[in-house]
Scaffold this active site. Sequence first.
Site, PDB file in Angstrom:
ATOM      1  N   ALA A  70      -1.145  57.541  66.762  1.00  0.00           N
ATOM      2  CA  ALA A  70      -0.037  56.636  67.035  1.00  0.00           C
ATOM      3  C   ALA A  70      -0.620  55.380  67.669  1.00  0.00           C
ATOM      4  O   ALA A  70      -0.620  55.220  68.899  1.00  0.00           O
ATOM      5  CB  ALA A  70       0.990  57.294  67.945  1.00  0.00           C
ATOM      6  N   ILE A  71      -1.153  54.515  66.825  1.00  0.00           N
ATOM      7  CA  ILE A  71      -1.827  53.300  67.274  1.00  0.00           C
ATOM      8  C   ILE A  71      -0.898  52.103  67.063  1.00  0.00           C
ATOM      9  O   ILE A  71      -0.204  52.004  66.054  1.00  0.00           O
ATOM     10  CB  ILE A  71      -3.140  53.084  66.501  1.00  0.00           C
ATOM     11  N   ASP A 159      -0.575  62.201  59.069  1.00  0.00           N
ATOM     12  CA  ASP A 159      -0.089  60.874  59.428  1.00  0.00           C
ATOM     13  C   ASP A 159       1.120  60.994  60.339  1.00  0.00           C
ATOM     14  O   ASP A 159       1.857  61.992  60.296  1.00  0.00           O
ATOM     15  CB  ASP A 159       0.312  60.089  58.172  1.00  0.00           C
ATOM     16  N   ASP A 161       3.711  58.617  60.429  1.00  0.00           N
ATOM     17  CA  ASP A 161       4.924  58.003  59.874  1.00  0.00           C
ATOM     18  C   ASP A 161       5.585  58.923  58.840  1.00  0.00           C
ATOM     19  O   ASP A 161       6.071  58.473  57.801  1.00  0.00           O
ATOM     20  CB  ASP A 161       4.608  56.642  59.261  1.00  0.00           C
ATOM     21  N   GLU A 251      -9.169  57.691  52.715  1.00  0.00           N
ATOM     22  CA  GLU A 251      -8.738  58.567  51.630  1.00  0.00           C
ATOM     23  C   GLU A 251      -9.757  58.603  50.489  1.00  0.00           C
ATOM     24  O   GLU A 251      -9.952  59.647  49.853  1.00  0.00           O
ATOM     25  CB  GLU A 251      -7.385  58.098  51.097  1.00  0.00           C
TER      26      GLU A 251
END
Length: 301
Positions: A70-71, A159, A161, A251
């Site tokens: 969470a940047i 991730d 989000d 990725e």
Amino acid sequence: MLRRGRGASDSLPERATSCRSATERRGRRTDVLMMTPWLAPIVWDGSFNINILNAQFHQRHVRIGLTVFAIKKYTVFMKTFMETAEKFFMAGHKVNYYVFTDRVKEMPNITLADGRQLVVLEVPSYKRWQDVSMRRMEMIRDHSSKRFINEVDYLVCVDVDIKFTDEVGVEILSDVFGTLHPGFFGASHVQFTYERRKASVAYISPDDGDFYYAGGFFGGTVEEVYKLTNFCHSEMMTDKGNNIEAIWHDESYLNKYFLYHKPTKVLSPEYIWNNYYGHPGVIRKIRFLGIPKNDTAIRNK
């Protein structure tokens, strides 16, 4: 972060039927690929008995770590992420949430179930979102050897989000696992957006490749995740030294790793879906769903 595949969603199989046969109830679906060519299972709804698996993992007293980054403005996703994880992720098992953030004070106050804890790891930010994405491999690697190896048995790396929308349990755990990218599910390997520049160490030729794996959901034992993240970070640094940045950043290196180090389990696109791919019949459950957002507004703040 999920991105749209190049027309791959148009080729999603539509052979699912409304009724489940006796064969499917025994864990053998006939409408989807259930096993890789190297005999690793592909996890779909209807392919496992979670009660049997829970009993096995409880007997082993397994501890699971969930890493998330969470940047910058991505902290806005943490409340939904944690609330849905508490509802759907590894219910009844011991879980450590490892949150890497540069904004410790913005972490939400969430009540956790017994045997679960939130560990906030303060890390530096980076100016470009691409650097934030790629540095994840380095941070997971470093903490795997220094901390995670002493605290958990498995790591699940996802991730932020994205929200959990259905059960994600011990059926995903294996020595090392990857997740099929929904944008390329049903596509041929020539359509995969691997790194195609030969100058990059992430290069994969048009003749190679098994599946296209999403960078937003992978994991395994702490030892195997260390190997994976160490490889990816080292290859990134090699490219960086040659002024090269792989097309899809971390990725791209993840896909290169899985080309030569086959995952022992593969998760179906149920485990990292996005609604802009529609809802094909073979996707019976959407377990982990991308949250709509303005990428530019979030990444650059």
